[in-house]
Design a protein around this motif. Structure first.
Motif, PDB file in Angstrom:
ATOM      1  N   GLY A   1       1.538  34.748  -7.954  1.00  0.00           N
ATOM      2  CA  GLY A   1       2.021  33.742  -7.028  1.00  0.00           C
ATOM      3  C   GLY A   1       1.334  32.395  -7.145  1.00  0.00           C
ATOM      4  N   TYR A   2       0.944  32.040  -8.328  1.00  0.00           N
ATOM      5  CA  TYR A   2       0.258  30.757  -8.495  1.00  0.00           C
ATOM      6  C   TYR A   2       1.292  29.642  -8.558  1.00  0.00           C
ATOM      7  N   ARG A   3       1.299  28.811  -7.521  1.00  0.00           N
ATOM      8  CA  ARG A   3       2.234  27.694  -7.463  1.00  0.00           C
ATOM      9  C   ARG A   3       1.481  26.462  -6.959  1.00  0.00           C
ATOM     10  N   PRO A   4       1.215  25.512  -7.838  1.00  0.00           N
ATOM     11  CA  PRO A   4       0.485  24.331  -7.394  1.00  0.00           C
ATOM     12  C   PRO A   4       1.293  23.494  -6.407  1.00  0.00           C
ATOM     13  N   ARG A   5       0.726  23.238  -5.226  1.00  0.00           N
ATOM     14  CA  ARG A   5       1.347  22.386  -4.228  1.00  0.00           C
ATOM     15  C   ARG A   5       0.409  21.233  -3.938  1.00  0.00           C
ATOM     16  N   LEU A   6       0.973  20.054  -3.859  1.00  0.00           N
ATOM     17  CA  LEU A   6       0.170  18.858  -3.703  1.00  0.00           C
ATOM     18  C   LEU A   6       0.065  18.472  -2.235  1.00  0.00           C
ATOM     19  N   VAL A   7      -1.068  17.884  -1.898  1.00  0.00           N
ATOM     20  CA  VAL A   7      -1.280  17.379  -0.550  1.00  0.00           C
ATOM     21  C   VAL A   7      -0.475  16.100  -0.380  1.00  0.00           C
ATOM     22  N   GLU A   8       0.305  16.043   0.681  1.00  0.00           N
ATOM     23  CA  GLU A   8       1.125  14.861   0.948  1.00  0.00           C
ATOM     24  C   GLU A   8       0.289  13.854   1.731  1.00  0.00           C
ATOM     25  N   LEU A   9       0.012  12.716   1.116  1.00  0.00           N
ATOM     26  CA  LEU A   9      -0.818  11.694   1.750  1.00  0.00           C
ATOM     27  C   LEU A   9      -0.029  10.806   2.710  1.00  0.00           C
ATOM     28  N   GLY A  10       1.239  10.618   2.431  1.00  0.00           N
ATOM     29  CA  GLY A  10       2.006   9.676   3.227  1.00  0.00           C
ATOM     30  C   GLY A  10       1.742   8.245   2.788  1.00  0.00           C
ATOM     31  N   ARG A  11       2.536   7.335   3.304  1.00  0.00           N
ATOM     32  CA  ARG A  11       2.415   5.938   2.879  1.00  0.00           C
ATOM     33  C   ARG A  11       1.044   5.368   3.223  1.00  0.00           C
ATOM     34  N   ARG A  12       0.526   5.665   4.420  1.00  0.00           N
ATOM     35  CA  ARG A  12      -0.791   5.152   4.792  1.00  0.00           C
ATOM     36  C   ARG A  12      -1.866   5.719   3.877  1.00  0.00           C
ATOM     37  N   GLY A  13      -1.752   7.000   3.545  1.00  0.00           N
ATOM     38  CA  GLY A  13      -2.713   7.610   2.633  1.00  0.00           C
ATOM     39  C   GLY A  13      -2.653   6.995   1.245  1.00  0.00           C
ATOM     40  N   TRP A  14      -1.438   6.702   0.784  1.00  0.00           N
ATOM     41  CA  TRP A  14      -1.303   6.044  -0.521  1.00  0.00           C
ATOM     42  C   TRP A  14      -2.011   4.684  -0.531  1.00  0.00           C
ATOM     43  N   ILE A  15      -1.831   3.938   0.556  1.00  0.00           N
ATOM     44  CA  ILE A  15      -2.452   2.614   0.631  1.00  0.00           C
ATOM     45  C   ILE A  15      -3.971   2.729   0.594  1.00  0.00           C
ATOM     46  N   LEU A  16      -4.523   3.660   1.404  1.00  0.00           N
ATOM     47  CA  LEU A  16      -5.972   3.840   1.439  1.00  0.00           C
ATOM     48  C   LEU A  16      -6.498   4.305   0.086  1.00  0.00           C
ATOM     49  N   ALA A  17      -5.756   5.228  -0.554  1.00  0.00           N
ATOM     50  CA  ALA A  17      -6.186   5.747  -1.855  1.00  0.00           C
ATOM     51  C   ALA A  17      -6.205   4.634  -2.896  1.00  0.00           C
ATOM     52  N   TRP A  18      -5.189   3.812  -2.927  1.00  0.00           N
ATOM     53  CA  TRP A  18      -5.145   2.745  -3.930  1.00  0.00           C
ATOM     54  C   TRP A  18      -6.127   1.620  -3.609  1.00  0.00           C
ATOM     55  N   LEU A  19      -6.457   1.439  -2.331  1.00  0.00           N
ATOM     56  CA  LEU A  19      -7.526   0.500  -2.008  1.00  0.00           C
ATOM     57  C   LEU A  19      -8.857   0.991  -2.581  1.00  0.00           C
ATOM     58  N   PHE A  20      -9.108   2.303  -2.453  1.00  0.00           N
ATOM     59  CA  PHE A  20     -10.327   2.877  -3.016  1.00  0.00           C
ATOM     60  C   PHE A  20     -10.336   2.767  -4.537  1.00  0.00           C
ATOM     61  N   LEU A  21      -9.228   3.165  -5.171  1.00  0.00           N
ATOM     62  CA  LEU A  21      -9.156   3.131  -6.630  1.00  0.00           C
ATOM     63  C   LEU A  21      -9.181   1.701  -7.165  1.00  0.00           C
ATOM     64  N   GLY A  22      -8.430   0.826  -6.498  1.00  0.00           N
ATOM     65  CA  GLY A  22      -8.427  -0.562  -6.935  1.00  0.00           C
ATOM     66  C   GLY A  22      -9.795  -1.202  -6.783  1.00  0.00           C
ATOM     67  N   GLY A  23     -10.486  -0.881  -5.685  1.00  0.00           N
ATOM     68  CA  GLY A  23     -11.836  -1.397  -5.504  1.00  0.00           C
ATOM     69  C   GLY A  23     -12.779  -0.888  -6.567  1.00  0.00           C
ATOM     70  N   TYR A  24     -12.632   0.399  -6.917  1.00  0.00           N
ATOM     71  CA  TYR A  24     -13.508   0.971  -7.944  1.00  0.00           C
ATOM     72  C   TYR A  24     -13.298   0.298  -9.290  1.00  0.00           C
ATOM     73  N   PHE A  25     -12.051   0.199  -9.751  1.00  0.00           N
ATOM     74  CA  PHE A  25     -11.803  -0.388 -11.069  1.00  0.00           C
ATOM     75  C   PHE A  25     -12.161  -1.877 -11.087  1.00  0.00           C
ATOM     76  N   THR A  26     -11.979  -2.553  -9.951  1.00  0.00           N
ATOM     77  CA  THR A  26     -12.362  -3.964  -9.889  1.00  0.00           C
ATOM     78  C   THR A  26     -13.869  -4.129 -10.022  1.00  0.00           C
ATOM     79  N   VAL A  27     -14.611  -3.325  -9.255  1.00  0.00           N
ATOM     80  CA  VAL A  27     -16.067  -3.436  -9.268  1.00  0.00           C
ATOM     81  C   VAL A  27     -16.646  -2.931 -10.587  1.00  0.00           C
ATOM     82  N   ALA A  28     -16.114  -1.819 -11.092  1.00  0.00           N
ATOM     83  CA  ALA A  28     -16.698  -1.182 -12.272  1.00  0.00           C
ATOM     84  C   ALA A  28     -16.402  -1.931 -13.563  1.00  0.00           C
ATOM     85  N   LYS A  29     -15.218  -2.503 -13.690  1.00  0.00           N
ATOM     86  CA  LYS A  29     -14.827  -3.089 -14.981  1.00  0.00           C
ATOM     87  C   LYS A  29     -14.387  -4.552 -14.890  1.00  0.00           C
TER      88      LYS A  29
END
Length: 567
Positions: A287-315
């Motif tokens: 019964g192995y079925r990968p299911r993804l956590v649904e972040l929602g639009r607000r979660g997407w925004i927060l996630a991309w703020l984190f990722l965008g901040g990381y790539f901006t600062v790091a590179k």
């Protein structure tokens, strides 16, 4: 089996230099003298090492730097891996591409950028904050253990991400779903379920990154050495290339011996962690079925703020600061007055003849080292997995040593051997050949890991059928194994070529003349000479040379099912 002993002989010949370099390092610690002098053995270097207070300060500096590196790398890598593999975040291919590029960008590139950003004297951010807030001292200091660990951690976070993402990818989400059914939110599920289950993978990545931090050279050299902050790697470099005295190979050997022991202990801990990872196994065929956590639009925004901040600062920020610095005669914060001084004079003043010589040498290394390494490692991997020899596992253990042993130490052993042991036999010191030899030895562990994994997936019955038909081993390799291994070999070749391009640690010891100069060493030489703005310009030129190879790597890696082998 026709040809078996030829492959075994090639394997032995490939691995003997690894053991020889380790023995040379330990021998150096007891040796005193200069080229042409009688050999004198002494315990003086070890006595000085363990009785000198600077040794323990250097040890604490190294441990503090490596610990900070691990914490920063995991702080960014763990959330990135979870977002990519366990959520429905869009744009995951872009994250993988940026993380891969981040792993390939030379560390000295970002180190120089951070000096222009946060150095207490010239850093743009410090100057702006001091003017805005009326501060008497700079609020941030990149020339510190924490600052160095921050830069190194950002650089290694891409590698940590590549390692940890595989852990999240293989995890059965059933327990996470059960936690949410019982009312646990995303954060509590992460804390009590996801992170404990992926603990072995995270700890393995932490030990791996700590091992790299223990022997890292580029960041401590560019940021710390000029500010008298030494780690073991820069301390060893200072001993073999002092400015006002003869090189102390004996002390360098004693310190290197200590560093080798620490690195081997960490590697042992790494494999112990992997050995007991089965206790945390949660992937089953039922019964192995990968299911993804649904972040929602607000979660997407927060996630991309984190990722965008990381790539901006790091590179991005270090890159922009290098561009700005390369256009100025002397470094200063952006202003209208500074814009009037922008020009290409630093690019015109670069030693272009030396750059072209360095580019030629670097291309020779990029073509020669991966090809030679793969030829040798094919023989080693076949000996380990197919030869049937009683002691074949020892071949694999020795092949792993170049990963466990800091590469700076391999380079020191090679220089010592070329100066003291082989000078009457072959002239290696100051030649391109010594770089080819040491670079090849240093990549054996990487190439054998990839080829071992790929060869293990090919059933031996294909080769057995060919042997029954009378084909010799080299024909079986050419007609059967090489075509099946081609994706892994192409990936490994490209990755090693890029590593040769960006290599500075070993080159800092091995490059001693214009005949074997490389592009990173030209940048390093300008930086050491105090020509910071010209070094920034040279850094951008080096990145421009590197860009076609990176594009080629991404093109092939995207199509290779072995693209995760770097972890």
């Amino acid at each position: 089996m026709k040809g078996r002993w030829l492959f075994v002989a090639v394997s032995v010949a490939s691995l003997l230099p690894v053991l020889a370099f380790l023995l040379i390092i330990f021998w150096m610690g007891f040796w005193q003298g200069s080229p042409g002098d009688p050999v004198v053995y002494t315990l003086k270097h070890y006595r000085e090492l363990f009785t000198d207070g600077s040794t323990y300060r250097t040890l604490l500096n190294t441990l503090g730097f490596a610990t900070t590196t691990v914490l920063i790398a995991l702080f960014f890598a763990v959330p990135m891996a979870w977002l990519v593999e366990r959520t429905d975040l869009p744009g995951k291919n872009l994250i993988f591409a940026l993380a891969t590029i981040g792993a390939l960008v030379p560390t000295f590139f970002t180190s120089m950028g951070w000096v222009f950003l946060l150095h207490p004297r010239i850093g743009i951010i410090n100057k702006l904050l001091m003017e805005l807030l009326g501060l008497a001292q700079a609020p941030f200091n990149i020339a510190s253990l924490v600052g160095m660990g921050w830069v190194e951690g950002l650089g290694l976070s891409s590698i940590a991400f590549i390692m940890i993402v595989a852990t999240y990818r293989s995890m059965d989400p059933a327990l996470e779903e059960a936690a949410r059914v019982h009312g646990l939110g995303i954060l509590r599920t992460l804390r009590y379920v996801t992170l404990p289950l992926t603990f072995p993978g995270i700890i393995a990545a932490a030990i791996y990154i700590f091992t790299i931090g223990l022997s890292a050279f580029e960041v401590p050299a560019i940021i710390g050495m000029s500010n008298k902050i030494f780690t073991f790697s820069t301390f060893i470099f200072y001993k073999i290339q002092p400015q006002e005295e003869l090189p102390s190979y004996g002390m360098a050997g004693a310190v290197s011996s200590l560093l080798v022991v620490l690195a081997l202990l960490l590697s042992w801990g790494y494999f112990r962690t992997l050995k007991f990872s089965h206790r945390y196994a949660v992937v089953t065929g039922k019964g192995y079925r990968p299911r993804l956590v649904e972040l929602g639009r607000r979660g997407w925004i927060l996630a991309w703020l984190f990722l965008g901040g990381y790539f901006t600062v790091a590179k991005l920020l270090p890159f922009l600061l290098l561009v700005w610095a390369s256009l100025l005669r002397y470094f200063q914060p952006p202003s209208w007055a500074a814009l009037e001084q922008v020009s290409l004079r630093n690019f015109y003043a670069l030693p272009w003849n030396l750059l072209f010589q360095g580019a030629w040498n670097t291309v020779v290394l990029m073509l020669t080292v991966p090809t030679l390494t793969l030829i040798l490692c094919l023989a080693i991997s076949w000996t380990v997995l197919r030869s049937g020899l009683k002691w074949r596992v020892s071949f694999d253990a020795v092949a792993f040593l170049p990963h466990a042993v800091p590469h700076l130490i391999l380079a020191i052993a090679a220089v010592f051997a070329s100066l003291f042991l082989l000078r009457d036999v072959v002239s290696l010191y100051g030649s391109l050949a010594i770089l080819i030899i040491v670079y090849t030895i240093s990549r054996i562990s990487f190439a054998t890991r990839i080829i071992n994994n790929s060869l293990a997936q090919i059933h031996p019955e294909l080769e057995e059928a060919a042997f029954i038909g009378g084909l010799p081993l080299w024909q079986v390799m050419r007609k059967i194994l090489l075509p099946l291994l081609r994706p892994a070999l192409v990936y490994a070749w490209l990755w090693m070529a890029l590593l040769c391009f960006r290599e500075l640690t070993m080159a800092s010891v091995l490059v001693t003349s214009q005949a074997n100069v490389t592009l990173p060493m030209i940048v390093w030489g300008l930086w050491l000479g105090g020509s910071l703005n010209q070094a920034a310009a040279a850094n951008l030129v080096v990145l421009a040379f590197m860009l076609p190879a990176v594009i080629l790597y991404l093109y092939f890696a995207r199509r290779s099912r072995f693209s995760e082998a770097s972890s």
